[in-house]
Design a protein around this motif. Sequence first.
Motif, PDB file in Angstrom:
ATOM      1  N   ALA A   1       0.805  -1.779   0.038  1.00 43.67           N
ATOM      2  CA  ALA A   1      -0.074   0.207  -0.278  1.00 43.67           C
ATOM      3  C   ALA A   1       1.387   1.480  -0.149  1.00 43.67           C
ATOM      4  N   GLY A   2       0.677   2.166  -1.243  1.00 49.66           N
ATOM      5  CA  GLY A   2       1.343   3.227  -1.331  1.00 49.66           C
ATOM      6  C   GLY A   2       2.795   2.945  -1.753  1.00 49.66           C
ATOM      7  N   GLU A   3       3.045   2.830  -2.277  1.00 46.08           N
ATOM      8  CA  GLU A   3       4.426   1.715  -2.816  1.00 46.08           C
ATOM      9  C   GLU A   3       3.664   2.410  -3.772  1.00 46.08           C
ATOM     10  N   THR A   4       5.000   2.824  -4.790  1.00 43.07           N
ATOM     11  CA  THR A   4       5.049   3.161  -6.593  1.00 43.07           C
ATOM     12  C   THR A   4       6.183   1.719  -6.675  1.00 43.07           C
ATOM     13  N   PHE A   5       6.015   1.048  -7.988  1.00 42.26           N
ATOM     14  CA  PHE A   5       6.307  -0.078  -8.546  1.00 42.26           C
ATOM     15  C   PHE A   5       6.665  -0.205  -9.592  1.00 42.26           C
ATOM     16  N   ALA A   6       8.378   0.203 -10.154  1.00 44.81           N
ATOM     17  CA  ALA A   6       8.095   0.529 -12.061  1.00 44.81           C
ATOM     18  C   ALA A   6       9.176  -0.490 -13.057  1.00 44.81           C
ATOM     19  N   LEU A   7       7.874  -0.949 -14.183  1.00 47.19           N
ATOM     20  CA  LEU A   7       8.720  -2.297 -14.642  1.00 47.19           C
ATOM     21  C   LEU A   7       9.742  -1.265 -15.751  1.00 47.19           C
ATOM     22  N   VAL A   8      10.378  -1.389 -16.113  1.00 43.72           N
ATOM     23  CA  VAL A   8      11.078  -0.770 -16.999  1.00 43.72           C
ATOM     24  C   VAL A   8      12.411  -1.892 -18.063  1.00 43.72           C
TER      25      VAL A   8
ATOM     26  N   ASN B   1     -12.261   6.447  -5.624  1.00 39.60           N
ATOM     27  CA  ASN B   1     -10.478   6.032  -4.091  1.00 39.60           C
ATOM     28  C   ASN B   1      -9.779   4.478  -4.635  1.00 39.60           C
ATOM     29  N   PRO B   2      -9.428   4.689  -5.963  1.00 35.98           N
ATOM     30  CA  PRO B   2      -8.655   3.114  -5.928  1.00 35.98           C
ATOM     31  C   PRO B   2      -7.855   2.743  -5.440  1.00 35.98           C
ATOM     32  N   LYS B   3      -7.295   1.334  -4.635  1.00 36.55           N
ATOM     33  CA  LYS B   3      -6.045   1.080  -4.165  1.00 36.55           C
ATOM     34  C   LYS B   3      -4.786   1.031  -4.648  1.00 36.55           C
ATOM     35  N   LEU B   4      -5.166   0.766  -5.868  1.00 37.41           N
ATOM     36  CA  LEU B   4      -3.982   0.643  -6.908  1.00 37.41           C
ATOM     37  C   LEU B   4      -4.104   1.195  -8.616  1.00 37.41           C
TER      38      LEU B   4
ATOM     39  N   VAL C   1       3.518  16.436 -14.482  1.00 33.82           N
ATOM     40  CA  VAL C   1       2.532  14.975 -14.420  1.00 33.82           C
ATOM     41  C   VAL C   1       3.443  14.202 -12.963  1.00 33.82           C
ATOM     42  N   LEU C   2       4.702  13.696 -12.785  1.00 27.85           N
ATOM     43  CA  LEU C   2       4.998  13.401 -11.982  1.00 27.85           C
ATOM     44  C   LEU C   2       5.287  13.353 -10.654  1.00 27.85           C
ATOM     45  N   ASN C   3       4.954  14.668 -10.480  1.00 30.21           N
ATOM     46  CA  ASN C   3       5.062  15.680  -9.294  1.00 30.21           C
ATOM     47  C   ASN C   3       3.704  15.224  -8.558  1.00 30.21           C
ATOM     48  N   LEU C   4       2.662  15.829  -9.540  1.00 27.15           N
ATOM     49  CA  LEU C   4       1.067  15.479  -9.624  1.00 27.15           C
ATOM     50  C   LEU C   4       1.022  13.786  -9.180  1.00 27.15           C
ATOM     51  N   LEU C   5       1.545  12.846  -9.599  1.00 27.32           N
ATOM     52  CA  LEU C   5       1.139  11.462  -9.331  1.00 27.32           C
ATOM     53  C   LEU C   5       1.603  11.200  -7.739  1.00 27.32           C
ATOM     54  N   ASN C   6       3.026  12.105  -7.904  1.00 28.87           N
ATOM     55  CA  ASN C   6       4.008  11.204  -6.019  1.00 28.87           C
ATOM     56  C   ASN C   6       2.797  12.227  -5.262  1.00 28.87           C
ATOM     57  N   ASP C   7       2.096  13.107  -5.372  1.00 28.60           N
ATOM     58  CA  ASP C   7       1.326  14.405  -3.949  1.00 28.60           C
ATOM     59  C   ASP C   7       0.822  13.488  -4.125  1.00 28.60           C
ATOM     60  N   LEU C   8      -1.098  12.773  -5.296  1.00 29.26           N
ATOM     61  CA  LEU C   8      -1.720  12.206  -4.994  1.00 29.26           C
ATOM     62  C   LEU C   8      -1.613  10.159  -4.496  1.00 29.26           C
ATOM     63  N   ARG C   9       0.383   9.810  -4.644  1.00 29.99           N
ATOM     64  CA  ARG C   9       0.316   8.757  -3.608  1.00 29.99           C
ATOM     65  C   ARG C   9       0.046   9.217  -2.998  1.00 29.99           C
TER      66      ARG C   9
ATOM     67  N   GLY D   1      -3.036   7.750  -0.261  1.00 30.77           N
ATOM     68  CA  GLY D   1      -2.079   6.298   0.085  1.00 30.77           C
ATOM     69  C   GLY D   1      -2.630   5.343  -0.982  1.00 30.77           C
ATOM     70  N   LEU D   2      -2.346   5.890  -2.370  1.00 29.07           N
ATOM     71  CA  LEU D   2      -2.328   5.081  -3.318  1.00 29.07           C
ATOM     72  C   LEU D   2      -0.865   4.678  -3.834  1.00 29.07           C
ATOM     73  N   ALA D   3      -1.618   2.823  -3.744  1.00 30.80           N
ATOM     74  CA  ALA D   3      -0.580   2.632  -5.169  1.00 30.80           C
ATOM     75  C   ALA D   3       0.019   2.762  -6.098  1.00 30.80           C
ATOM     76  N   MET D   4       0.903   2.384  -6.749  1.00 28.12           N
ATOM     77  CA  MET D   4       1.412   2.623  -8.258  1.00 28.12           C
ATOM     78  C   MET D   4       1.755   1.639  -8.875  1.00 28.12           C
ATOM     79  N   LEU D   5       1.674   0.726  -9.785  1.00 27.63           N
ATOM     80  CA  LEU D   5       2.455  -0.044 -11.134  1.00 27.63           C
ATOM     81  C   LEU D   5       2.878   0.943 -12.442  1.00 27.63           C
ATOM     82  N   ILE D   6       4.092   1.609 -12.085  1.00 24.32           N
ATOM     83  CA  ILE D   6       3.874   2.411 -13.023  1.00 24.32           C
ATOM     84  C   ILE D   6       5.354   1.081 -14.223  1.00 24.32           C
ATOM     85  N   ILE D   7       5.023   1.384 -15.975  1.00 26.47           N
ATOM     86  CA  ILE D   7       4.830   0.937 -17.114  1.00 26.47           C
ATOM     87  C   ILE D   7       6.279   2.020 -18.050  1.00 26.47           C
ATOM     88  N   THR D   8       7.252   1.623 -17.503  1.00 29.26           N
ATOM     89  CA  THR D   8       7.823   2.646 -18.648  1.00 29.26           C
ATOM     90  C   THR D   8       9.306   2.392 -19.264  1.00 29.26           C
ATOM     91  N   HIS D   9       9.481   2.793 -20.263  1.00 31.51           N
ATOM     92  CA  HIS D   9      11.672   2.739 -20.698  1.00 31.51           C
ATOM     93  C   HIS D   9      11.973   4.018 -20.703  1.00 31.51           C
TER      94      HIS D   9
END
Length: 326
Positions: A35-42, A165-168, A186-194, A198-206
């Motif tokens: 919960a509240g964590e951001t995980f990235a797939l690269v 209010n999703p959890k992920l 946009v990245l600051n916004l995502l960090n702020d909302l997280r 208390g959002l968890a995020m899965l980010i997919i990016t190169h």
Amino acid sequence: MILSVRDLQVSFPVGRLMNRSAILGVAGVSFDIAAGETFALVGESGSGKTTLARAVSLLQPISAGEIAFDGKRIDGLRGAATKPLRREMAMMFQDPVGSLSPRMQVRDIVTEAFRVHGVEADLRAEADRLLSLVGLSGDFANRFPHQLSGGQARRVGVARAIALNPKLIIADEPTAGLDVSVQGEVLNLLNDLRERLGLAMLIITHNLHVVHHVADRMAVMYLGRFVETGETEAIFQAPAHPYTAALLSANPEPDPDKAKDRISLPAEVPSLFARPKGCEFHTRCPWAQARCKTEAPAAQGTDRRVACHFPLSPGERPPAVQETTL
Ligand code: SF4
């Protein structure tokens, strides 16, 4: 854990091409997101990261493995049974403007989830609340997508994703198509909302700048497998897998001296039809040795996991000077 994935495989049928009936796009990956964590797939395009994200969101059937969301198995859910999950696991798609319905006003776009899931609410007030959360004034509620800039459209996409209010949130290339200056917003916004929600995020990016900016932990994918996972900062400071080191060295650097430190990856990415034997990265790895051609490395470690027979020491350079090709 909000999301737990174990030994996940995704295969694609290919008829009888090259004596195979299927190829593995995701070849057995495991990870958790708290919960509240951001995980990235690269990874480079074709590495399997989008396929993996689609599988986790149940948009892509899996061929083996387990997916648990908030402690419950979800990999067997189909059709209408997935609907409750969609409230708690929201998707953000790549194209900021194209992912918004062109004939809907922003007010209806950001409150669409209330109607889809039959949640009663004052939709006008909810639209104002959601737009305010993403830094847009209530005036935007009456606009159509073609009247938005890329950055504004992305904010509307974020507002739509957080409506119930999703959890992920699963975000595929959240800054694609945006100017560099807008990407940071946009990245600051995502960090702020997280932090606020208390959002968890899965980010997919190169895009490694995106990863560095928002992700607590990351996984580097190559041919559908994780070659390195761990805390983002630790990996950026000292990549241990040669592929990670090459990706990071190719990250555009403002410092021209650093640009000279790039690590060459001389060969093409192998086809999924013809996975190399042994370590699947050995055809491109500047550090490859005889053992690498015959023996597949198992991922070692707990918090930091690396699938390499000869993990790099901090700052280790390739054995021979190479030209930059990545
Ligand atoms: Fe390179 Fe060998 Fe490590 Fe594979 S196992 S990444 S080929 S050094």
